[in-house]
Design a protein around this motif. Structure first.
Motif, PDB file in Angstrom:
ATOM      1  N   LEU A 238     -15.980  -8.466  -7.204  1.00 44.09           N
ATOM      2  CA  LEU A 238     -14.573  -8.436  -6.810  1.00 44.09           C
ATOM      3  C   LEU A 238     -13.700  -8.623  -8.032  1.00 44.09           C
ATOM      4  CD1 LEU A 238     -14.523 -10.742  -3.666  1.00 44.09           C
ATOM      5  CD2 LEU A 238     -13.411  -8.519  -3.744  1.00 44.09           C
ATOM      6  N   GLU A 239     -12.647  -7.838  -8.108  1.00 44.24           N
ATOM      7  CA  GLU A 239     -11.708  -8.003  -9.219  1.00 44.24           C
ATOM      8  C   GLU A 239     -10.284  -7.996  -8.699  1.00 44.24           C
ATOM      9  OE1 GLU A 239     -12.515  -5.991 -13.218  1.00 44.24           O
ATOM     10  OE2 GLU A 239     -13.753  -4.884 -11.782  1.00 44.24           O
ATOM     11  N   SER A 240      -9.488  -8.900  -9.227  1.00 51.59           N
ATOM     12  CA  SER A 240      -8.082  -8.938  -8.864  1.00 51.59           C
ATOM     13  C   SER A 240      -7.283  -8.558 -10.101  1.00 51.59           C
ATOM     14  CB  SER A 240      -7.732 -10.366  -8.417  1.00 51.59           C
ATOM     15  OG  SER A 240      -6.351 -10.539  -8.453  1.00 51.59           O
ATOM     16  N   LYS A 241      -6.421  -7.536  -9.953  1.00 53.17           N
ATOM     17  CA  LYS A 241      -5.668  -7.082 -11.125  1.00 53.17           C
ATOM     18  C   LYS A 241      -4.168  -7.153 -10.853  1.00 53.17           C
ATOM     19  CE  LYS A 241      -9.057  -4.132 -13.250  1.00 53.17           C
ATOM     20  NZ  LYS A 241      -9.579  -2.776 -13.402  1.00 53.17           N
ATOM     21  N   ASN A 242      -3.489  -7.961 -11.652  1.00 56.94           N
ATOM     22  CA  ASN A 242      -2.032  -8.111 -11.557  1.00 56.94           C
ATOM     23  C   ASN A 242      -1.572  -8.316 -10.121  1.00 56.94           C
ATOM     24  OD1 ASN A 242      -2.001  -7.543 -14.312  1.00 56.94           O
ATOM     25  ND2 ASN A 242      -1.874  -5.337 -13.891  1.00 56.94           N
ATOM     26  N   LEU A 243      -2.272  -9.181  -9.435  1.00 55.00           N
ATOM     27  CA  LEU A 243      -1.974  -9.337  -8.018  1.00 55.00           C
ATOM     28  C   LEU A 243      -0.796 -10.287  -7.789  1.00 55.00           C
ATOM     29  CD1 LEU A 243      -3.399  -8.545  -5.170  1.00 55.00           C
ATOM     30  CD2 LEU A 243      -3.723 -11.026  -5.112  1.00 55.00           C
ATOM     31  N   ASN A 244       0.183  -9.794  -7.032  1.00 53.09           N
ATOM     32  CA  ASN A 244       1.309 -10.618  -6.605  1.00 53.09           C
ATOM     33  C   ASN A 244       1.380 -10.561  -5.095  1.00 53.09           C
ATOM     34  OD1 ASN A 244       3.034 -11.548  -9.029  1.00 53.09           O
ATOM     35  ND2 ASN A 244       2.447  -9.431  -9.518  1.00 53.09           N
ATOM     36  N   ALA A 245       1.710 -11.676  -4.478  1.00 54.38           N
ATOM     37  CA  ALA A 245       1.836 -11.674  -3.020  1.00 54.38           C
ATOM     38  C   ALA A 245       3.095 -12.416  -2.613  1.00 54.38           C
ATOM     39  CB  ALA A 245       0.615 -12.329  -2.376  1.00 54.38           C
TER      40      ALA A 245
ATOM     41  N   LEU B  81     -13.064  -4.076  -4.713  1.00 55.62           N
ATOM     42  CA  LEU B  81     -14.353  -4.503  -4.194  1.00 55.62           C
ATOM     43  C   LEU B  81     -15.333  -3.420  -4.586  1.00 55.62           C
ATOM     44  CD1 LEU B  81     -16.164  -6.279  -2.300  1.00 55.62           C
ATOM     45  CD2 LEU B  81     -15.441  -4.772  -0.444  1.00 55.62           C
ATOM     46  N   ASP B  82     -16.350  -3.769  -5.382  1.00 55.04           N
ATOM     47  CA  ASP B  82     -17.267  -2.774  -5.945  1.00 55.04           C
ATOM     48  C   ASP B  82     -16.489  -1.643  -6.613  1.00 55.04           C
ATOM     49  OD1 ASP B  82     -19.503  -4.161  -5.016  1.00 55.04           O
ATOM     50  OD2 ASP B  82     -19.330  -3.212  -3.043  1.00 55.04           O
ATOM     51  N   GLY B  83     -15.413  -2.012  -7.269  1.00 56.15           N
ATOM     52  CA  GLY B  83     -14.636  -1.025  -8.008  1.00 56.15           C
ATOM     53  C   GLY B  83     -13.649  -0.217  -7.183  1.00 56.15           C
ATOM     54  N   ARG B  84     -13.565  -0.495  -5.892  1.00 54.63           N
ATOM     55  CA  ARG B  84     -12.684   0.305  -5.032  1.00 54.63           C
ATOM     56  C   ARG B  84     -11.529  -0.570  -4.531  1.00 54.63           C
ATOM     57  NH1 ARG B  84     -14.679   2.135   0.450  1.00 54.63           N
ATOM     58  NH2 ARG B  84     -12.930   3.366   1.197  1.00 54.63           N
ATOM     59  N   ASP B  85     -10.296  -0.071  -4.591  1.00 52.16           N
ATOM     60  CA  ASP B  85      -9.126  -0.858  -4.199  1.00 52.16           C
ATOM     61  C   ASP B  85      -9.090  -1.057  -2.679  1.00 52.16           C
ATOM     62  OD1 ASP B  85      -6.775  -2.175  -3.960  1.00 52.16           O
ATOM     63  OD2 ASP B  85      -5.486  -0.449  -4.434  1.00 52.16           O
ATOM     64  N   ILE B  86      -9.151  -2.319  -2.231  1.00 53.65           N
ATOM     65  CA  ILE B  86      -9.186  -2.559  -0.778  1.00 53.65           C
ATOM     66  C   ILE B  86      -7.822  -2.367  -0.135  1.00 53.65           C
ATOM     67  CG2 ILE B  86     -11.153  -4.143  -0.957  1.00 53.65           C
ATOM     68  CD1 ILE B  86      -9.151  -6.440  -0.406  1.00 53.65           C
ATOM     69  N   TYR B  87      -6.758  -2.327  -0.930  1.00 53.83           N
ATOM     70  CA  TYR B  87      -5.443  -2.040  -0.358  1.00 53.83           C
ATOM     71  C   TYR B  87      -5.100  -0.550  -0.438  1.00 53.83           C
ATOM     72  CZ  TYR B  87      -4.462  -6.949   0.497  1.00 53.83           C
ATOM     73  OH  TYR B  87      -4.502  -8.226   0.995  1.00 53.83           O
ATOM     74  N   GLY B  88      -6.118   0.246  -0.835  1.00 54.55           N
ATOM     75  CA  GLY B  88      -5.899   1.687  -0.920  1.00 54.55           C
ATOM     76  C   GLY B  88      -5.619   2.293   0.444  1.00 54.55           C
ATOM     77  N   ARG B  89      -5.021   3.468   0.441  1.00 51.05           N
ATOM     78  CA  ARG B  89      -4.577   4.081   1.692  1.00 51.05           C
ATOM     79  C   ARG B  89      -5.736   4.519   2.577  1.00 51.05           C
ATOM     80  NH1 ARG B  89       0.637   7.653   1.713  1.00 51.05           N
ATOM     81  NH2 ARG B  89       0.366   6.973   3.844  1.00 51.05           N
TER      82      ARG B  89
ATOM     83  N   GLY C 264      -1.696 -21.708  -3.283  1.00 51.19           N
ATOM     84  CA  GLY C 264      -1.950 -20.276  -3.131  1.00 51.19           C
ATOM     85  C   GLY C 264      -3.420 -19.922  -3.026  1.00 51.19           C
ATOM     86  N   LYS C 265      -4.318 -20.936  -3.111  1.00 48.30           N
ATOM     87  CA  LYS C 265      -5.741 -20.604  -3.116  1.00 48.30           C
ATOM     88  C   LYS C 265      -6.199 -19.973  -1.801  1.00 48.30           C
ATOM     89  CE  LYS C 265      -7.195 -25.404  -2.133  1.00 48.30           C
ATOM     90  NZ  LYS C 265      -5.905 -25.936  -1.672  1.00 48.30           N
ATOM     91  N   SER C 266      -5.659 -20.507  -0.654  1.00 52.69           N
ATOM     92  CA  SER C 266      -6.040 -19.923   0.624  1.00 52.69           C
ATOM     93  C   SER C 266      -5.414 -18.540   0.812  1.00 52.69           C
ATOM     94  CB  SER C 266      -5.613 -20.828   1.779  1.00 52.69           C
ATOM     95  OG  SER C 266      -6.533 -21.879   1.917  1.00 52.69           O
ATOM     96  N   THR C 267      -4.193 -18.410   0.372  1.00 56.28           N
ATOM     97  CA  THR C 267      -3.534 -17.107   0.457  1.00 56.28           C
ATOM     98  C   THR C 267      -4.336 -16.060  -0.314  1.00 56.28           C
ATOM     99  OG1 THR C 267      -1.390 -18.185   0.578  1.00 56.28           O
ATOM    100  CG2 THR C 267      -1.389 -15.856  -0.029  1.00 56.28           C
ATOM    101  N   PHE C 268      -4.769 -16.468  -1.504  1.00 55.44           N
ATOM    102  CA  PHE C 268      -5.543 -15.530  -2.325  1.00 55.44           C
ATOM    103  C   PHE C 268      -6.845 -15.160  -1.621  1.00 55.44           C
ATOM    104  CE2 PHE C 268      -8.306 -14.724  -6.201  1.00 55.44           C
ATOM    105  CZ  PHE C 268      -7.819 -13.445  -6.378  1.00 55.44           C
ATOM    106  N   LEU C 269      -7.512 -16.192  -1.078  1.00 55.30           N
ATOM    107  CA  LEU C 269      -8.770 -15.931  -0.372  1.00 55.30           C
ATOM    108  C   LEU C 269      -8.543 -14.911   0.746  1.00 55.30           C
ATOM    109  CD1 LEU C 269     -11.772 -17.172  -0.266  1.00 55.30           C
ATOM    110  CD2 LEU C 269     -10.974 -18.247   1.833  1.00 55.30           C
ATOM    111  N   ARG C 270      -7.423 -15.093   1.475  1.00 51.19           N
ATOM    112  CA  ARG C 270      -7.170 -14.226   2.621  1.00 51.19           C
ATOM    113  C   ARG C 270      -6.687 -12.834   2.227  1.00 51.19           C
ATOM    114  NH1 ARG C 270      -6.649 -17.659   7.447  1.00 51.19           N
ATOM    115  NH2 ARG C 270      -5.241 -16.177   8.426  1.00 51.19           N
ATOM    116  N   THR C 271      -6.295 -12.658   0.959  1.00 50.16           N
ATOM    117  CA  THR C 271      -5.974 -11.284   0.544  1.00 50.16           C
ATOM    118  C   THR C 271      -7.269 -10.511   0.289  1.00 50.16           C
ATOM    119  OG1 THR C 271      -5.853 -11.904  -1.763  1.00 50.16           O
ATOM    120  CG2 THR C 271      -3.777 -11.872  -0.574  1.00 50.16           C
ATOM    121  N   LEU C 272      -8.379 -11.245   0.097  1.00 44.76           N
ATOM    122  CA  LEU C 272      -9.624 -10.569  -0.257  1.00 44.76           C
ATOM    123  C   LEU C 272     -10.243  -9.829   0.924  1.00 44.76           C
ATOM    124  CD1 LEU C 272     -11.210 -13.293  -2.596  1.00 44.76           C
ATOM    125  CD2 LEU C 272      -9.863 -11.298  -3.239  1.00 44.76           C
ATOM    126  N   ASN C 273      -9.882 -10.210   2.151  1.00 47.28           N
ATOM    127  CA  ASN C 273     -10.308  -9.378   3.275  1.00 47.28           C
ATOM    128  C   ASN C 273      -9.106  -8.955   4.135  1.00 47.28           C
ATOM    129  OD1 ASN C 273      -9.765 -11.760   4.583  1.00 47.28           O
ATOM    130  ND2 ASN C 273     -11.557 -11.661   5.926  1.00 47.28           N
TER     131      ASN C 273
END
Lengths: 285, 254, 291
Positions: free
Chosen positions: B8-15, B71-79, B45-54
């Motif tokens: 899993l990778e998070s890149k420049n994530l803002n919520a 996730l495995d190199g694929r953006d989970i917020y992708g369309r 923000g730790k729980s918020t971050f966790l909940r953005t992961l799924n």
């Protein structure tokens, strides 16, 4: 007498008055029920339940009226439940906070406060006239469905609101969609509360006379309705009709019919109370 | 040299919740088949971050994210990503045990049922496997058709873990999974986490620093929406780089 | 699957949106028939004429007698229900043991579940004859008996809504009052009732709205004679009774007489709509205060 003694006396006096007020309603209720029972109970027999209406009080029965009442209950259930529950589910589970939805909420609260006779005028114009249903069972049931819709929506929402957030989270986290979560978790968990609301709505519908009179339900229907397009009467209209007559014999008939109507109302409410208690005690999250 | 693979990778994530900026520019990568712990004071923000992961925050009014989660190199917020498919890949266990008011068996197979799987043998096998993995099988095998609400708190939580495993995810998110449990049940869950990391990538939010020290390989410290420090657990606890981290892990605030 | 989800959500939303159509239909029906009515009858006459005789040879279309009848029965009902209902609310909250409260509340709720034709029967056959032994010149149909019975009917409405309001007052406020040596009565009227006043006002407004729209009780017991009077001992007619009276008769559709029930209906609707929204407004304001 000192000030504090005076105050204590006043306090005591109010307590007595409080007990008195609490019991006055109950005493009136008791007098009333006893009076009705004395007047009407002996009139109830098999013939009274199975006779058609008649101009002679002693021969008149409530067959058409109670059959009409049951028809109305069933048709109203079929129309109002799916609509009311769906609307409740939408407002509680799906709707986001926006202007349309807050308008919907105010609107439903408003509908709950519209007098039943106004629903009668609506039914008269839309169902009886424009749709051409006349004073039929269907027109009556549609009118009463609109009348009880706010009750069903509000109680459905209350019941759904009581389902804890964590159950939804668990379902979503397992990959369930919104509808799968609603159908498999939220609705079963709120079933008892929704059922309670439905029965309360029916108990309201069973006592209504005014809107049905307005759409053209008749007091005198010499046959038993057999299809939704038939003309009909219901117990409250029959009671109203008999009460409006000058002869004392008809008042006895009215009292007897009231016993039957109250029986139905109390049974419905009893079921609702039972369900509510059972449901509240069942699951503790 | 090939680039290191991260689960899993998070890149420049803002919520954001409405206008509230809940997560600020989070960049971090989480390793496969390891336990990563998120620590930090309440509201960091730790729980918020966790909940953005799924994408569990999707249903919250006014919540939105910017940036990418891979996730495995694929953006989970992708369309093209379907949330239900994502959640089958990324399972979740919550703070308070939240079994459904159904039987033990129905709880475990719920995820399969909503996928439309009806084959009784498949359901029974999966249920047994998942319950074995969480060391619950021996305790409940004779009462699978009893209500899950009759189990103890610790058993309920292990049931919830089994329920998550039944749909064979590769990542399991745990949001303070032992905060409602007694010490013995907590120890059992921690043991379980240790077992599970052979096969799963585990991300755990915890309030309990000793727990982070015991179970995790990596630890991330969050403070007011920012990722302050992220390192191997041993390193972070023995020689934190930032003063805030130091203060937090030594209990000077929290 | 996604398509299915969308369809389901669409259907659910439709069910909710239908409620807006219901409101729109009510307003449209009342307005369209009333507009036809007012094209034949001047609105000034409607609001100022002191007689309402649309079914007689010499026709007058003044709504005032019906409004007066409605006002009279409502005022009597509230005069009965407010003191009793509010006293019950205070008594149950401040004085009664918890078990007593638990038993009495559902019993009082029974009063609200009895169909209103049944109350009408009671008013006509029990209460009126009883009142006639005290007030010999009381007519067989009168506002007094109907209003009093309606008052009993709406007691649970006022008592339970007021009780909710009183029990929502923060505990600390009550404890502060007791801490300074107040009696229960002083606490109730000095602290609790003022603090819960907006909730109590809301309960009364909703009770008024309910009483204004009540039909069968007054149709049975209060009479069918439109009369501009505040004398509670003589037969009168309410707006609702008039609509029932016309509906029972044989008035041809499209006639002026037929339209009178919609003109009466819109008058009723305006009253209840205003009352209900006033109560929402007060409630909202009050909630904001405490949050």
């Amino acid at each position: 007498m000192t000030n504090s003694e005076k105050n204590r006396l006043k306090d005591k006096a109010f307590q007595v008055f409080g007990v008195f007020c609490t019991f006055i309603g109950l005493v009136v209720l008791a007098i009333f029920l006893i009076d009705i029972l004395i007047e009407g109970f002996t009139r109830i027999d098999w013939e009274f339940l199975t006779n058609l209406p008649s101009r002679r009080a002693s021969r008149a029965g409530i067959l058409t009226a109670w059959v009409g009442t049951f028809w109305i209950l069933i048709l109203t259930s079929v129309i109002a439940f799916p609509l009311g529950i769906s609307a409740g589910v939408y407002l509680e589970e799906y709707s986001k906070k926006n202007r349309l939805n807050s308008f919907l909420e105010v609107n439903i609260a408003n509908l709950a406060g519209v007098p039943s006779i106004i629903y009668g005028l609506l039914g008269l114009e839309i169902f009886a006239r424009v749709m051409g249903l006349g004073g039929s069972l269907l027109a009556g049931a549609l009118t009463l469905s609109l009348l009880v819709l706010p009750i069903i929506i509000v109680t459905t929402r209350e019941a759904i609101k009581a389902v804890p957030r964590s159950i939804r989270d668990a379902s979503y986290a397992l990959g369930a969609s919104k509808w799968q979560t609603t159908w498999n978790q939220v609705l079963p968990a709120s079933f008892g509360g929704i059922l309670t609301g439905i029965i309360l709505a029916l108990s309201r519908a069973v006592g209504e006379a005014a809107p049905l009179i307005v759409i053209g339900a008749l007091a005198y229907v010499p046959f038993v309705p057999t299809s939704p397009t038939d003309e009909f009467t219901v117990l409250p209209i029959q009671i109203f009709n008999w009460t409006s007559r000058p002869q004392a014999d008809f008042l006895v008939n009215a009292a007897a019919a009231i016993i039957i109507l109250l029986l139905i109302t109390f049974i419905l409410n009893g079921i609702a109370v039972y369900l509510r208690n059972k449901w509240q005690n069942k699951v503790k999250w | 040299m090939s680039k290191k693979f991260y689960k899993l990778e998070s890149k420049n994530l803002n919520a954001f919740y409405g206008s509230f900026h809940a997560l600020k520019n989070i960049n971090m990568a989480m390793e496969e088949k390891a336990v990563t712990a998120f620590i930090g004071p309440s509201g960091c923000g730790k729980s918020t971050f966790l909940r953005t992961l799924n994408r569990m925050n999707d249903y919250i009014d006014g919540f939105r994210v910017e940036g990418d989660i891979l996730l495995d190199g694929r953006d989970i917020y992708g369309r093209d990503v379907r949330v239900d498919e994502l959640r089958k890949e990324v399972g979740m266990v919550f703070q308070k045990p939240n079994p459904f008011p159904k039987t033990i068996f129905e709880n475990v197979v719920y995820g399969l049922r909503i996928q439309g799987i009806k084959d009784k043998r498949v359901l029974a096998e999966t249920a047994e496997n998942s319950l074995r993995q969480t060391a619950l099988w021996e305790e409940v095998k004779d009462k699978l058709d009893q209500s899950a609400l009759a189990l103890s708190g610790g058993q309920q939580q292990r049931l919830c873990i089994a329920r998550a495993l039944a749909i064979s995810p590769s990542v399991i998110l745990m949001d303070e999974p032992t905060s409602a449990l007694d010490p013995i049940s907590t120890a059992k869950i921690e043991e379980l986490i240790y077992e599970l990391k052979q096969a799963y990538t585990i991300i755990i939010v915890t309030h309990n620093m000793q727990q982070a020290g015991r179970v995790s390989d990596y630890t991330a410290f969050f403070y007011i929406g920012e990722l302050v420090e992220y390192a191997k657990t041993k390193t972070l606890f023995t020689s934190p780089k930032h003063e805030r981290t130091q203060n937090y892990i030594t209990g000077r605030f929290g | 699957m996604r398509v299915q989800e969308r369809i389901i959500e669409g259907l659910l939303r439709l069910s909710a949106v239908i409620t807006i159509f219901i409101t729109a239909a009510i307003i449209w029906v009342l307005l369209s028939e009333s507009i036809s009515f007012f094209s034949e009858v001047s609105i000034i006459d409607f609001l100022t004429d002191k007689q309402w005789t649309p079914l007689f040879a010499e026709k007058h279309f003044g709504i005032l007698p019906l409004v007066a009848g409605t006002f009279l029965t409502t005022a009597i009902a509230i005069a009965v229900a407010l003191p009793i209902g509010l006293t019950i609310a205070i008594y149950l909250n401040e004085y009664a043991p918890a078990r007593f409260k638990k038993t009495v509340k559902p019993l009082l709720e029974i009063l609200a579940t009895i169909p209103t034709v049944v109350y009408g029967f009671f008013a006509l056959t029990v209460v009126t004859p009883f009142l006639q032994t005290i007030i010999p010149n009381l007519a067989g149909f009168n506002a007094l008996s109907a209003g009093m019975v309606m008052g009993v009917m709406i007691i649970p409405m006022i008592s339970s809504l007021s009780e909710d309001a009183i029990s929502a007052v923060p505990r600390s406020l009550r404890e502060a009052a007791y801490g300074m040596g107040s009696t229960r009565l002083q606490t109730a009227f000095g602290v609790m009732v003022p603090a819960a006043s907006s909730g109590i006002v809301v309960s009364v407004i909703l009770a008024i709205s309910r009483a204004v729209g009540e039909t069968m009780l007054v149709a049975i017991a209060a009479g069918q004679q439109p009369r501009l009077t505040l004398d509670p001992t003589v037969p009168i007619e309410t707006i609702t009774t008039y609509i029932v009276q016309v509906s029972l008769g044989d008035v041809p559709h499209g006639s002026l007489e037929y339209r009178t029930i919609f003109a009466a209906g819109i008058t009723l609707f305006v009253f209840t709509f205003a009352l209900n929204n006033l109560s929402f407004w007060i409630k909202k304001k009050y909630q904001e205060k405490y949050d």
